[in-house]
Design an enzyme around this catalytic site. Structure first.
Site, PDB file in Angstrom:
ATOM      1  N   ARG A   1      34.289  34.002  49.929  1.00  0.00           N
ATOM      2  CA  ARG A   1      35.266  34.691  49.065  1.00  0.00           C
ATOM      3  C   ARG A   1      36.629  34.465  49.694  1.00  0.00           C
ATOM      4  O   ARG A   1      36.857  34.828  50.853  1.00  0.00           O
ATOM      5  CB  ARG A   1      34.965  36.188  48.992  1.00  0.00           C
ATOM      6  CG  ARG A   1      36.172  36.999  48.537  1.00  0.00           C
ATOM      7  CD  ARG A   1      35.855  38.432  48.217  1.00  0.00           C
ATOM      8  NE  ARG A   1      35.091  38.517  46.989  1.00  0.00           N
ATOM      9  CZ  ARG A   1      34.927  39.653  46.296  1.00  0.00           C
ATOM     10  NH1 ARG A   1      35.476  40.773  46.708  1.00  0.00           N
ATOM     11  NH2 ARG A   1      34.211  39.657  45.192  1.00  0.00           N
TER      12      ARG A   1
ATOM     13  N   HIS B   1      35.432  33.830  39.410  1.00  0.00           N
ATOM     14  CA  HIS B   1      34.420  34.686  40.060  1.00  0.00           C
ATOM     15  C   HIS B   1      33.081  34.366  39.379  1.00  0.00           C
ATOM     16  O   HIS B   1      32.566  35.153  38.578  1.00  0.00           O
ATOM     17  CB  HIS B   1      34.820  36.153  39.873  1.00  0.00           C
ATOM     18  CG  HIS B   1      34.096  37.113  40.761  1.00  0.00           C
ATOM     19  ND1 HIS B   1      33.168  36.728  41.700  1.00  0.00           N
ATOM     20  CD2 HIS B   1      34.179  38.475  40.844  1.00  0.00           C
ATOM     21  CE1 HIS B   1      32.703  37.798  42.318  1.00  0.00           C
ATOM     22  NE2 HIS B   1      33.292  38.869  41.829  1.00  0.00           N
TER      23      HIS B   1
ATOM     24  N   GLN C   1      29.856  36.656  39.394  1.00  0.00           N
ATOM     25  CA  GLN C   1      30.059  37.868  38.595  1.00  0.00           C
ATOM     26  C   GLN C   1      29.731  37.613  37.122  1.00  0.00           C
ATOM     27  O   GLN C   1      28.960  38.356  36.506  1.00  0.00           O
ATOM     28  CB  GLN C   1      31.524  38.326  38.737  1.00  0.00           C
ATOM     29  CG  GLN C   1      31.861  39.557  37.930  1.00  0.00           C
ATOM     30  CD  GLN C   1      31.241  40.813  38.497  1.00  0.00           C
ATOM     31  OE1 GLN C   1      31.401  41.097  39.671  1.00  0.00           O
ATOM     32  NE2 GLN C   1      30.523  41.571  37.686  1.00  0.00           N
TER      33      GLN C   1
ATOM     34  N   ASP D   1      39.029  44.506  33.443  1.00  0.00           N
ATOM     35  CA  ASP D   1      39.085  44.383  34.906  1.00  0.00           C
ATOM     36  C   ASP D   1      40.428  44.953  35.348  1.00  0.00           C
ATOM     37  O   ASP D   1      41.317  45.169  34.515  1.00  0.00           O
ATOM     38  CB  ASP D   1      38.948  42.891  35.292  1.00  0.00           C
ATOM     39  CG  ASP D   1      38.963  42.665  36.798  1.00  0.00           C
ATOM     40  OD1 ASP D   1      38.680  43.618  37.562  1.00  0.00           O
ATOM     41  OD2 ASP D   1      39.251  41.523  37.227  1.00  0.00           O
TER      42      ASP D   1
ATOM     43  N   CYS E   1      33.682  44.517  35.974  1.00  0.00           N
ATOM     44  CA  CYS E   1      33.088  43.939  37.187  1.00  0.00           C
ATOM     45  C   CYS E   1      33.128  44.905  38.363  1.00  0.00           C
ATOM     46  O   CYS E   1      32.354  44.751  39.297  1.00  0.00           O
ATOM     47  CB  CYS E   1      33.812  42.645  37.543  1.00  0.00           C
ATOM     48  SG  CYS E   1      35.595  42.851  37.734  1.00  0.00           S
TER      49      CYS E   1
ATOM     50  N   ARG F   1      24.321  41.695  40.130  1.00  0.00           N
ATOM     51  CA  ARG F   1      24.918  40.760  41.086  1.00  0.00           C
ATOM     52  C   ARG F   1      23.867  40.322  42.114  1.00  0.00           C
ATOM     53  O   ARG F   1      23.777  39.154  42.475  1.00  0.00           O
ATOM     54  CB  ARG F   1      26.106  41.411  41.804  1.00  0.00           C
ATOM     55  CG  ARG F   1      27.325  41.650  40.930  1.00  0.00           C
ATOM     56  CD  ARG F   1      28.008  40.354  40.575  1.00  0.00           C
ATOM     57  NE  ARG F   1      28.354  39.576  41.748  1.00  0.00           N
ATOM     58  CZ  ARG F   1      29.414  39.800  42.528  1.00  0.00           C
ATOM     59  NH1 ARG F   1      30.263  40.760  42.237  1.00  0.00           N
ATOM     60  NH2 ARG F   1      29.657  39.023  43.583  1.00  0.00           N
TER      61      ARG F   1
HETATM   62  N1  NVA Z   1      40.040  40.341  39.398  1.00  0.00           N
HETATM   63  C1  NVA Z   1      39.551  41.129  40.510  1.00  0.00           C
HETATM   64  C2  NVA Z   1      38.067  41.075  40.566  1.00  0.00           C
HETATM   65  C3  NVA Z   1      37.460  41.893  41.663  1.00  0.00           C
HETATM   66  C4  NVA Z   1      35.975  41.790  41.709  1.00  0.00           C
HETATM   67  C5  NVA Z   1      40.167  40.630  41.791  1.00  0.00           C
HETATM   68  O1  NVA Z   1      40.236  39.404  41.987  1.00  0.00           O
HETATM   69  O2  NVA Z   1      40.579  41.441  42.618  1.00  0.00           O
HETATM   70  N1   CP Z   2      32.787  42.860  41.569  1.00  0.00           N
HETATM   71  C1   CP Z   2      32.996  42.506  42.838  1.00  0.00           C
HETATM   72  O1   CP Z   2      33.029  41.336  43.200  1.00  0.00           O
HETATM   73  O2   CP Z   2      33.150  43.566  43.688  1.00  0.00           O
HETATM   74  P1   CP Z   2      33.620  43.493  45.209  1.00  0.00           P
HETATM   75  O3   CP Z   2      35.059  43.067  45.187  1.00  0.00           O
HETATM   76  O4   CP Z   2      33.452  44.889  45.733  1.00  0.00           O
HETATM   77  O5   CP Z   2      32.787  42.498  45.927  1.00  0.00           O
END
Ligand code: NVA
Ligand code: CP
Length: 300
Positions: free
Chosen positions: A100, A127, A130, A219, A259, A287
């Site tokens: 990530r 993502h 997800q 989101d 998400c 997930r």
């Molecule tokens: N769009 C959000 C998703 C988190 C799971 C982010 O990138 O922070």
């Molecule tokens: N939805 C998701 O990826 O959550 P986290 O940022 O907590 O991993």
């Protein structure tokens, strides 16, 4: 080069369905593969996480493996040494690398030089785990449809982009309700529009986006790395809040997706998130199952 999962479009439509079938079988515990028996998996996080970290660690354990959690400040990817060299070194130790991070190009670079699968656990661009889990959640709650109407309201971000990726390989009626300067990635939008099996709509009218939708998704308005823009985004996106009034325009059987993590009271109200149409915690659970299926698929 091993098969990697940097974006959903790394899979064909048939492979996406193979992963959903594998996920369903594994979730029901009909099969319990152990592709990581006696092996380790690196889990690199240069951004925060709850769901991704825990679901990957639990999933890797379920698949017989040992997860190794590494943070950005330790690994200093691309600073201490090149991404390519890090990929070559890690490939000598672990069976898969989950990452990530911010820059999507780093994930593609890892995949180019690693001899083991790379799994994208979120970048600024996409993502993919997800949205694979979210589509699986739709299959569970609304089985038997050839093409779903999915409405996404809010910021055009990595979640939106991953839906576009999915729409570019499987039939989807995907509508985005967002403000003029919160648009999704234009190249991924064009790619999705090029799939004759999908219908893609981008509108600044949230009601038009959710009209008759099977699933309504939102989101956070400011993603990780953009939290300094939160107030500005909130002004631009206020009318895209997922609330009861907006849900009235969706299909009566519509499910609500997010998400998570959610900023309750901003992009989604408590009433909708805790309401009977919400399946957000099923999404969170899925997930785990979908990532186990993806990693097993890549280790074939
Ligand atoms: N769009 C959000 C998703 C988190 C799971 C982010 O990138 O922070
Ligand atoms: N939805 C998701 O990826 O959550 P986290 O940022 O907590 O991993």
């Amino acid at each position: 080069m091993a098969r990697s999962f940097c974006q959903i479009t790394d899979l064909t439509a048939a492979e996406v369905h193979e992963v959903f079938d594998l996920c369903a079988a594994m979730k029901k515990k009909k099969i319990a593969p152990k592709p990581f028996e006696g092996k380790s998996v690196a889990c690199i996080f240069t951004k925060e996480s709850l769901r991704t970290r825990i679901s990957f660690e639990v999933g890797i354990n379920d698949l017989g493996g040992n997860p190794i959690y590494v943070t950005g400040p330790e690994i200093k990817l691309g600073q201490r040494e090149s991404v390519a060299d890090a990929a070559r070194v890690l490939s000598r130790y672990v069976a898969t690398i989950m990452i990530r991070t911010f820059d999507h190009a780093d994930v593609e670079e890892l995949a180019k030089y690693a001899s083991v699968p790379i799994v994208n656990g979120l970048t600024d661009l996409v993502h993919p785990c997800q949205i694979m889990g979210d589509y699986f959640t739709m299959l569970e709650h609304l089985p038997g449809k050839d093409r779903y109407k999915v409405a996404y309201v809010g910021d055009g971000n990595n979640i939106t982009n991953s839906w576009l990726n999915l729409a570019s390989i499987i039939p989807l009626d995907f509508r985005i309700g967002t403000a003029e300067d919160c648009q999704p990635d234009q190249a991924l939008l064009a790619k999705a529009k090029a799939n004759p099996q999908s219908n893609i709509l981008v509108t600044d009218d949230p009601k038009e986006a959710v009209a008759d939708a099977d699933a309504v998704y939102t989101d956070v308005w400011a993603s990780m790395g953009q939290k300094h823009q939160a107030d500005d985004k909130a002004k631009k996106l206020q009318k895209y809040q997922l609330n009861s009034a907006l849900m009235e325009g969706a299909s009566p059987h519509a499910i609500v997706l997010h998400c998570l993590p959610a900023e309750r009271g901003r992009e989604i109200t408590d009433e909708v998130m805790d309401g009977p149409q919400s399946v957000v915690f099923d999404q969170a659970e899925n997930r785990l199952h979908i990532q186990k299926a993806i990693m097993t698929f890549l280790m074939k």
